[in-house]
Scaffold this motif. Structure first.
Motif, PDB file in Angstrom:
ATOM      1  N   ALA A 103      48.351  33.797  44.511  1.00  0.00           N
ATOM      2  CA  ALA A 103      47.733  32.333  44.286  1.00  0.00           C
ATOM      3  C   ALA A 103      46.776  31.474  44.355  1.00  0.00           C
ATOM      4  N   LEU A 104      46.498  31.078  45.780  1.00  0.00           N
ATOM      5  CA  LEU A 104      45.386  30.687  46.164  1.00  0.00           C
ATOM      6  C   LEU A 104      44.741  31.576  46.603  1.00  0.00           C
ATOM      7  N   ILE A 105      44.520  32.686  46.612  1.00  0.00           N
ATOM      8  CA  ILE A 105      43.494  34.109  46.054  1.00  0.00           C
ATOM      9  C   ILE A 105      42.511  33.494  45.159  1.00  0.00           C
ATOM     10  N   GLY A 106      43.824  33.263  43.574  1.00  0.00           N
ATOM     11  CA  GLY A 106      43.084  33.446  42.399  1.00  0.00           C
ATOM     12  C   GLY A 106      42.987  32.080  42.379  1.00  0.00           C
ATOM     13  N   PHE A 107      43.290  30.749  42.790  1.00  0.00           N
ATOM     14  CA  PHE A 107      42.167  29.436  43.267  1.00  0.00           C
ATOM     15  C   PHE A 107      40.990  29.968  43.117  1.00  0.00           C
ATOM     16  N   LEU A 108      40.882  30.442  44.342  1.00  0.00           N
ATOM     17  CA  LEU A 108      39.773  30.186  45.252  1.00  0.00           C
ATOM     18  C   LEU A 108      38.479  31.087  44.020  1.00  0.00           C
ATOM     19  N   GLY A 109      39.643  32.234  43.509  1.00  0.00           N
ATOM     20  CA  GLY A 109      38.359  33.111  43.156  1.00  0.00           C
ATOM     21  C   GLY A 109      37.456  32.209  41.537  1.00  0.00           C
ATOM     22  N   ALA A 110      38.584  31.201  41.191  1.00  0.00           N
ATOM     23  CA  ALA A 110      37.832  30.321  39.652  1.00  0.00           C
ATOM     24  C   ALA A 110      37.101  29.125  40.690  1.00  0.00           C
ATOM     25  N   ILE A 111      37.548  29.038  41.767  1.00  0.00           N
ATOM     26  CA  ILE A 111      36.480  27.961  42.111  1.00  0.00           C
ATOM     27  C   ILE A 111      35.203  28.538  41.892  1.00  0.00           C
ATOM     28  N   VAL A 112      35.142  29.929  42.414  1.00  0.00           N
ATOM     29  CA  VAL A 112      33.854  30.354  42.602  1.00  0.00           C
ATOM     30  C   VAL A 112      33.181  31.029  41.128  1.00  0.00           C
TER      31      VAL A 112
END
Length: 181
Positions: free
Chosen positions: A85-94
């Motif tokens: 979920a953290l990786i998905g969050f950071l990917g969305a932030i990009v």
């Protein structure tokens, strides 16, 4: 061993994390596979670029499924769910910060696809860790139902947000959803 019925309440009591995550990941799936083309069109991307974004979701899911499954079998699945979920969050932030740069958007859709696709399987495995074998079939049906609930309601909400605030709301809601997970 014969399967027995399990109510949604019993399933929630067995694993609240799984139930809530499954609703949210069902919403993420629907957004990725139902709204990404709308997003691309609203952003003014070409058909080729939209196709590449959608393809990135699928390719990332295929590429990440085995390594995530391997890790899932060897670590605390709760921690893995949080990490994904953290990786998905950071990917969305990009995607939010890429200022409509196609490569930034491509990276976002690739990363989100890489975590969303195997996350479903990890949540099912995590749920099964807390169930008797005779409850697993009924629980799987309940999990599919919960995924469907998220899959119905999140795209409706995002469609309205996109209508009022623009297409970037898709990626904002993906980020928020992963953050909630």
């Amino acid at each position: 061993t014969s399967a027995k019925r399990m109510s949604l309440r019993d399933l929630y009591n067995a694993s609240p994390l799984s139930c809530i995550t499954m609703i949210l990941i069902g919403g993420v799936y629907s957004l990725l596979f139902g709204m990404s083309a709308v997003y691309g069109s609203e952003k003014g991307l070409s058909v080729k670029e939209i196709s590449i974004l959608i393809g990135a979701i699928y390719i990332a899911g295929v590429v990440s499924q085995y390594p995530v499954g391997f890790i899932s079998d060897r670590t605390d699945r709760r921690k893995l769910i949080i990490a994904l979920a953290l990786i998905g969050f950071l990917g969305a932030i990009v995607g939010i910060t890429s200022n409509s740069n196609f490569l930034g958007l491509l990276l976002t859709f690739f990363v989100v696809g890489a975590v969303a696709n195997p996350l479903y399987s990890v949540v099912i495995a995590y749920t099964n860790d807390y169930l008797e074998v005779s409850d697993m079939a009924s629980a799987a049906g309940g999990m599919v139902f919960m995924s469907g609930v998220g899959g119905v309601f999140l795209p409706i909400m995002v469609g309205q947000l996109m209508n009022f605030y623009g297409p970037d709301m898709l990626i904002v809601v993906l980020a928020v959803t992963f953050f909630i997970i």
